[in-house]
Scaffold this motif. Structure first.
Motif, PDB file in Angstrom:
ATOM      1  N   TYR A  48       0.831  -1.204   0.000  1.00 25.99           N
ATOM      2  CA  TYR A  48       0.000   0.000   0.000  1.00 25.99           C
ATOM      3  C   TYR A  48       0.868   1.258   0.000  1.00 25.99           C
ATOM      4  O   TYR A  48       0.561   2.240  -0.695  1.00 25.99           O
ATOM      5  N   GLN A 131      -6.796  -4.820  -1.172  1.00 28.02           N
ATOM      6  CA  GLN A 131      -7.397  -4.298  -2.399  1.00 28.02           C
ATOM      7  C   GLN A 131      -8.563  -3.362  -2.099  1.00 28.02           C
ATOM      8  O   GLN A 131      -8.723  -2.314  -2.727  1.00 28.02           O
ATOM      9  N   GLU A 134      -7.288  -0.083  -0.749  1.00 28.82           N
ATOM     10  CA  GLU A 134      -6.767   0.713  -1.862  1.00 28.82           C
ATOM     11  C   GLU A 134      -7.914   1.394  -2.603  1.00 28.82           C
ATOM     12  O   GLU A 134      -7.840   2.583  -2.951  1.00 28.82           O
ATOM     13  N   HIS A 135      -8.984   0.661  -2.836  1.00 20.03           N
ATOM     14  CA  HIS A 135     -10.141   1.208  -3.550  1.00 20.03           C
ATOM     15  C   HIS A 135     -10.756   2.393  -2.807  1.00 20.03           C
ATOM     16  O   HIS A 135     -11.018   3.448  -3.408  1.00 20.03           O
ATOM     17  N   TYR A 136     -10.958   2.243  -1.503  1.00 20.55           N
ATOM     18  CA  TYR A 136     -11.632   3.291  -0.738  1.00 20.55           C
ATOM     19  C   TYR A 136     -10.703   4.440  -0.350  1.00 20.55           C
ATOM     20  O   TYR A 136     -11.153   5.458   0.170  1.00 20.55           O
ATOM     21  N   SER A 137      -9.414   4.295  -0.636  1.00 20.38           N
ATOM     22  CA  SER A 137      -8.475   5.372  -0.335  1.00 20.38           C
ATOM     23  C   SER A 137      -8.517   6.492  -1.368  1.00 20.38           C
ATOM     24  O   SER A 137      -8.020   7.597  -1.100  1.00 20.38           O
ATOM     25  N   LYS A 138      -9.080   6.215  -2.519  1.00 20.00           N
ATOM     26  CA  LYS A 138      -9.122   7.223  -3.582  1.00 20.00           C
ATOM     27  C   LYS A 138     -10.007   8.396  -3.152  1.00 20.00           C
ATOM     28  O   LYS A 138     -11.207   8.238  -2.913  1.00 20.00           O
ATOM     29  N   GLY A 139      -9.426   9.561  -3.030  1.00 21.23           N
ATOM     30  CA  GLY A 139     -10.158  10.749  -2.626  1.00 21.23           C
ATOM     31  C   GLY A 139     -10.499  10.794  -1.145  1.00 21.23           C
ATOM     32  O   GLY A 139     -11.207  11.705  -0.700  1.00 21.23           O
ATOM     33  N   LEU A 140      -9.995   9.836  -0.376  1.00 15.09           N
ATOM     34  CA  LEU A 140     -10.313   9.770   1.052  1.00 15.09           C
ATOM     35  C   LEU A 140      -9.628  10.900   1.816  1.00 15.09           C
ATOM     36  O   LEU A 140      -8.439  11.148   1.638  1.00 15.09           O
ATOM     37  N   LYS A 141     -10.387  11.571   2.671  1.00 20.01           N
ATOM     38  CA  LYS A 141      -9.840  12.667   3.468  1.00 20.01           C
ATOM     39  C   LYS A 141      -9.591  12.255   4.919  1.00 20.01           C
ATOM     40  O   LYS A 141      -8.643  12.716   5.533  1.00 20.01           O
ATOM     41  N   ARG A 162      -0.201   8.717   2.819  1.00 24.75           N
ATOM     42  CA  ARG A 162      -0.958   9.357   1.733  1.00 24.75           C
ATOM     43  C   ARG A 162      -1.647  10.635   2.213  1.00 24.75           C
ATOM     44  O   ARG A 162      -2.586  11.114   1.577  1.00 24.75           O
TER      45      ARG A 162
END
Length: 444
Positions: A48, A131, A134-141, A162
């Protein structure tokens, strides 16, 4: 030819297979629905964080398995028929076995929280968990992590790389204080906060709040506080992954009950790794051992028994290692959160708050019982020898420097612990000995 089938391709199952092959020509099959090939589970966080790729976490090349005549089946076991010695797989096939090894691993604990099955709510144990994370990290604040412990601190470090804000909800009064003594736990509290992680102690999760699409959007605490977040990490421990065995003839408690040879109550059926629970644990060990190196030792021992070389599990003194963000942690023997009736100890902490040593001993015999060390590296083989031989605190402190494993030019702090001991127990003062002079004398 006798057929050994192993369910699970984690460290316990794969080690069992490898050592059966070393000792025999038996037919071996490993079944797993997680990944096609064995990988290092402890490396998930490094994938990750971009330090490694998945293919770099596989200790063996893909050709290793066929070369060593270990068959791999990438499927899920739906049902076990113990009477007929057969398995029903999700690919609609069946497979027969002569001996069966259950290496089923663990699953993250869930305690019936409302919203615990929403999208964006998960633990970190399997490759699929990585996985999903990783998917839910996109744009995660912001992420909320529930439960203080080793998996939780790994998840927090992953998010921080990140620049994702992290909030810890820890029900205890101090981080991991059900395992760590007060001084060590307080040091980790400060370290977490110094890394910009929000640490909320004495705080329980009450509810996970969904958005209109069935994904988490906030959590509610037992203090009626709402914390907005796009991800909830459930890291309040793990438990044996044995639910699909409910109702079978296999004897279970928290895990699958085994003797010290890993035999279950059903002939030719064994259990190893995180899912195994010893009926009578070896002295100084826990009934369930959910640590990487114990899984490896389980597999090695079981392989001997399957190959008719009867061997009881004899793991020796407990040890473990981990990392709390920038602080490396090692523990040897038994260091409980509180001293027992006949225990005493000596604790030293560096002024920078990132290094400490804690030595625990029997106050009647002065025999060392355990040692915690943070931010400094010590040699496992030295501590294992001292604990097995029942060395006294005086002996250990006199020779403590030989245990140091830090690289050249690193500062050494063993004399600091000796000084604290001499100040605290002045009638039992010890003389610290230098490393090179005494290596040969004590057998290293």
């Amino acid at each position: 030819m006798e057929h050994v089938v192993i369910i699970g391709n984690g460290i316990a199952g794969v080690t069992t297979a490898r050592f059966i092959r070393k000792h025999s020509d038996k037919k071996i099959t490993i079944i797993s629905s997680e990944t096609e090939h064995f990988f290092s589970r402890t490396a998930l966080m490094y994938i990750y964080m971009g330090h490694m790729k998945y293919e770099n976490t596989k200790p063996y090349e893909d050709w290793f398995w066929s070369k060593n005549r270990i068959d791999l089946i990438y499927s899920h076991v739906d049902q076990i028929n113990f009477e007929e010695k057969s398995l029903s797989l999700s690919n609609n096939s069946q497979i027969k076995y002569d001996k069966l090894v259950l290496a089923l691993g663990s699953k993250p604990n869930k305690f019936g929280w409302p919203g615990q099955d929403l999208k964006g709510v998960q633990g970190l144990y399997s490759f699929q968990d990585l996985q999903s994370m990783e998917h839910y990290s996109k744009g995660l604040k912001k992420a909320v992590i529930v439960g203080g412990g080793l998996i939780g601190i790994e998840m927090a470090e992953m998010f921080k790389t990140r620049n994702i804000d992290v909030c810890f909800l820890v029900r205890e009064s101090s981080f991991w204080n059900n395992v760590l003594p007060a001084d060590e736990s307080a040091m980790i509290n400060r370290h977490i906060i110094n890394h910009g992680i929000e640490l909320r102690l004495n705080t329980n999760l009450a509810e996970i709040i969904p958005d209109e699409k069935g994904k988490c959007q906030a959590v509610k605490t037992d203090k009626d506080e709402i914390i907005e977040c796009g991800f909830v990490g459930l890291t309040a421990g793990v438990s044996p992954n044995i639910e699909f065995l409910n109702g079978s003839d296999l004897s279970t408690d928290r895990g699958i009950l085994v003797d010290n040879y890993f035999q279950t109550n059903i002939d030719e059926v064994y259990a190893v790794g995180d899912c195994a629970q010893f009926i009578e644990p070896p002295k100084g060990r826990r009934p369930i051992e959910q640590v990487w190196y114990t899984g490896r030792m389980h597999g090695e021992t079981l392989a001997m028994n399957i190959c008719n070389k009867k061997s009881a599990y004899q793991p020796g003194p407990w040890f473990n290692s981990a990392k709390f963000l920038d602080i490396e942690y090692q523990t040897y023997g038994m260091v409980s959160p509180d001293y027992g009736e006949n225990e005493a100890g000596v604790y030293w902490e560096h002024r920078d708050g990132t290094k400490c040593m804690h030595l625990v001993f029997d106050k009647n015999s002065w025999v060392v019982k355990g040692f915690n060390i943070f931010g400094i590296r010590h040699r496992h083989e030295v501590w294992d020898k001292w604990l097995r031989e029942g060395k006294t605190v005086q002996y250990v402190l006199e020779n403590l420097q030989i245990a140091n494993f830090d690289p050249e030019f690193f500062s050494e702090y063993e004399t600091e612990l000796v000084n604290v001991f001499n100040q605290t127990y002045s009638e039992h003062r010890v003389q610290f000995k230098r490393k090179k002079r005494f290596l040969e004398k004590i057998g290293f």
